[in-house]
Motif scaffolding. Structure first.
Motif, mmCIF file in Angstrom:
data_model
loop_
_atom_site.group_PDB
_atom_site.id
_atom_site.type_symbol
_atom_site.label_atom_id
_atom_site.label_comp_id
_atom_site.label_asym_id
_atom_site.label_seq_id
_atom_site.Cartn_x
_atom_site.Cartn_y
_atom_site.Cartn_z
ATOM 1 N N PHE A 21 9.113 1.799 11.025
ATOM 2 C CA PHE A 21 8.214 0.576 11.001
ATOM 3 C C PHE A 21 8.218 0.089 9.457
ATOM 4 C CE2 PHE A 21 3.965 -1.322 10.287
ATOM 5 C CZ PHE A 21 3.646 -1.912 11.291
ATOM 6 N N VAL A 22 8.732 -1.183 9.752
ATOM 7 C CA VAL A 22 8.668 -1.845 8.239
ATOM 8 C C VAL A 22 7.791 -3.109 7.987
ATOM 9 C CG1 VAL A 22 10.364 -2.912 6.607
ATOM 10 C CG2 VAL A 22 11.139 -1.153 8.250
ATOM 11 N N TYR A 23 6.966 -2.766 7.132
ATOM 12 C CA TYR A 23 5.690 -3.716 7.154
ATOM 13 C C TYR A 23 6.137 -4.949 6.334
ATOM 14 C CZ TYR A 23 1.030 -5.580 7.845
ATOM 15 O OH TYR A 23 -0.083 -6.371 8.211
ATOM 16 N N ILE A 24 6.293 -6.077 6.802
ATOM 17 C CA ILE A 24 6.778 -6.996 5.919
ATOM 18 C C ILE A 24 5.593 -8.004 5.535
ATOM 19 C CG2 ILE A 24 9.107 -6.975 7.046
ATOM 20 C CD1 ILE A 24 8.294 -9.557 8.563
ATOM 21 N N GLU A 25 5.878 -9.088 4.956
ATOM 22 C CA GLU A 25 4.882 -10.168 4.662
ATOM 23 C C GLU A 25 4.038 -10.213 5.790
ATOM 24 O OE1 GLU A 25 6.601 -13.874 3.330
ATOM 25 O OE2 GLU A 25 8.491 -13.273 4.344
ATOM 26 N N GLU A 26 2.752 -10.602 5.480
ATOM 27 C CA GLU A 26 1.950 -11.070 6.711
ATOM 28 C C GLU A 26 2.209 -12.437 7.302
ATOM 29 O OE1 GLU A 26 -0.521 -9.703 8.975
ATOM 30 O OE2 GLU A 26 -0.327 -8.733 7.024
ATOM 31 N N ALA A 27 2.280 -12.269 8.663
ATOM 32 C CA ALA A 27 2.825 -13.303 9.555
ATOM 33 C C ALA A 27 1.734 -14.338 9.617
ATOM 34 C CB ALA A 27 3.137 -13.193 10.636
ATOM 35 N N HIS A 28 0.484 -14.257 9.850
ATOM 36 C CA HIS A 28 -0.474 -15.120 9.998
ATOM 37 C C HIS A 28 -1.706 -14.845 9.160
ATOM 38 C CE1 HIS A 28 1.678 -17.255 13.437
ATOM 39 N NE2 HIS A 28 1.930 -16.132 13.542
ATOM 40 N N ALA A 29 -1.557 -14.723 7.797
ATOM 41 C CA ALA A 29 -2.485 -14.434 6.829
ATOM 42 C C ALA A 29 -3.419 -15.394 6.939
ATOM 43 C CB ALA A 29 -1.739 -14.540 5.540
ATOM 44 N N VAL A 30 -4.950 -14.912 6.892
ATOM 45 C CA VAL A 30 -5.887 -15.834 6.967
ATOM 46 C C VAL A 30 -6.172 -17.155 6.068
ATOM 47 C CG1 VAL A 30 -7.595 -14.524 5.469
ATOM 48 C CG2 VAL A 30 -8.328 -15.878 7.295
ATOM 49 N N ASP A 31 -5.272 -16.790 4.843
ATOM 50 C CA ASP A 31 -5.138 -17.597 3.854
ATOM 51 C C ASP A 31 -3.977 -18.464 3.709
ATOM 52 O OD1 ASP A 31 -3.853 -15.254 3.180
ATOM 53 O OD2 ASP A 31 -4.137 -15.611 0.984
ATOM 54 N N MET A 74 7.463 -6.382 -2.699
ATOM 55 C CA MET A 74 6.731 -7.755 -2.916
ATOM 56 C C MET A 74 7.874 -8.876 -2.984
ATOM 57 S SD MET A 74 3.815 -6.793 -2.325
ATOM 58 C CE MET A 74 3.254 -8.390 -2.301
ATOM 59 N N ASN A 75 9.037 -8.762 -3.029
ATOM 60 C CA ASN A 75 10.193 -9.704 -3.239
ATOM 61 C C ASN A 75 10.655 -9.759 -1.636
ATOM 62 O OD1 ASN A 75 10.024 -10.011 -5.926
ATOM 63 N ND2 ASN A 75 11.670 -8.267 -6.332
ATOM 64 N N ASN A 76 10.187 -9.069 -0.708
ATOM 65 C CA ASN A 76 10.493 -9.185 0.542
ATOM 66 C C ASN A 76 11.863 -9.081 1.109
ATOM 67 O OD1 ASN A 76 7.655 -9.701 1.471
ATOM 68 N ND2 ASN A 76 8.131 -11.669 0.220
ATOM 69 N N SER A 77 12.708 -8.217 0.054
ATOM 70 C CA SER A 77 13.964 -7.781 0.215
ATOM 71 C C SER A 77 14.407 -7.460 1.737
ATOM 72 C CB SER A 77 14.402 -6.643 -0.472
ATOM 73 O OG SER A 77 14.284 -7.156 -1.929
ATOM 74 N N PHE A 78 13.746 -6.545 2.490
ATOM 75 C CA PHE A 78 14.124 -6.329 3.728
ATOM 76 C C PHE A 78 14.151 -7.433 4.650
ATOM 77 C CE2 PHE A 78 13.124 -5.034 8.108
ATOM 78 C CZ PHE A 78 14.034 -4.102 8.337
ATOM 79 N N ASN A 79 12.968 -8.213 4.701
ATOM 80 C CA ASN A 79 12.874 -9.318 5.307
ATOM 81 C C ASN A 79 13.826 -10.362 4.909
ATOM 82 O OD1 ASN A 79 11.816 -10.872 7.530
ATOM 83 N ND2 ASN A 79 10.507 -12.071 6.031
ATOM 84 N N SER A 80 14.588 -10.492 3.775
ATOM 85 C CA SER A 80 15.590 -11.256 3.408
ATOM 86 C C SER A 80 16.691 -10.952 3.924
ATOM 87 C CB SER A 80 15.752 -11.528 1.988
ATOM 88 O OG SER A 80 14.428 -12.098 1.273
#
Length: 122
Positions: A21-31, A74-80
């Motif tokens: 399980f790889v947790y990436i940047e928040e898809a639907h962040a409240v902000d 925090m550079n989101n390397s996996f998601n990139s």
């Protein structure tokens, strides 16, 4: 009837699959891009600690599942490298992607993932 994702993971884990399980940047962040269906208000992560806390919140709903947990940096390397926003299911073997679930009509169909794993030859 297709089993829930938790049942699907447990079923295939018993057959020899490993899960991560790889947790990436928040898809639907409240902000940033809130949606009412999220059920939990999570702000976009500004640190690995915030990302870890958000991952733990999600995982508390999936307690007891047999998988390794990773955080994207925090550079989101996996998601990139492996575009996964808002989320994806991947089947990877011998450093090769053999399946990448794609949404159809704004939803994921677990049947596609289940079929891939059922036809997988170790």
């Amino acid at each position: 009837m297709m089993p829930a994702i938790k049942d699907l993971i447990l079923w295939h884990w018993k057959k020899g699959f490993s899960f991560a399980f790889v947790y990436i940047e928040e898809a639907h962040a409240v902000d940033e891009w809130p949606i009412s269906e999220a059920g939990v208000d999570i702000r976009q992560h500004k640190s690995l600690k915030e990302r870890r806390d958000a991952a733990n919140t999600l995982l508390s709903h999936f307690g007891g599942l047999p998988f390794e947990i990773y955080l994207d940096n925090m550079n989101n390397s996996f998601n990139s490298s492996y575009p996964s926003w808002p989320f994806r299911f991947w089947v990877i073997t011998k450093q090769r992607v053999v399946f990448k679930a794609m949404p159809k009509s704004a939803a994921y169909h677990l049947e596609d993932l289940d079929e891939c794993m059922n036809n997988f030859d170790f």
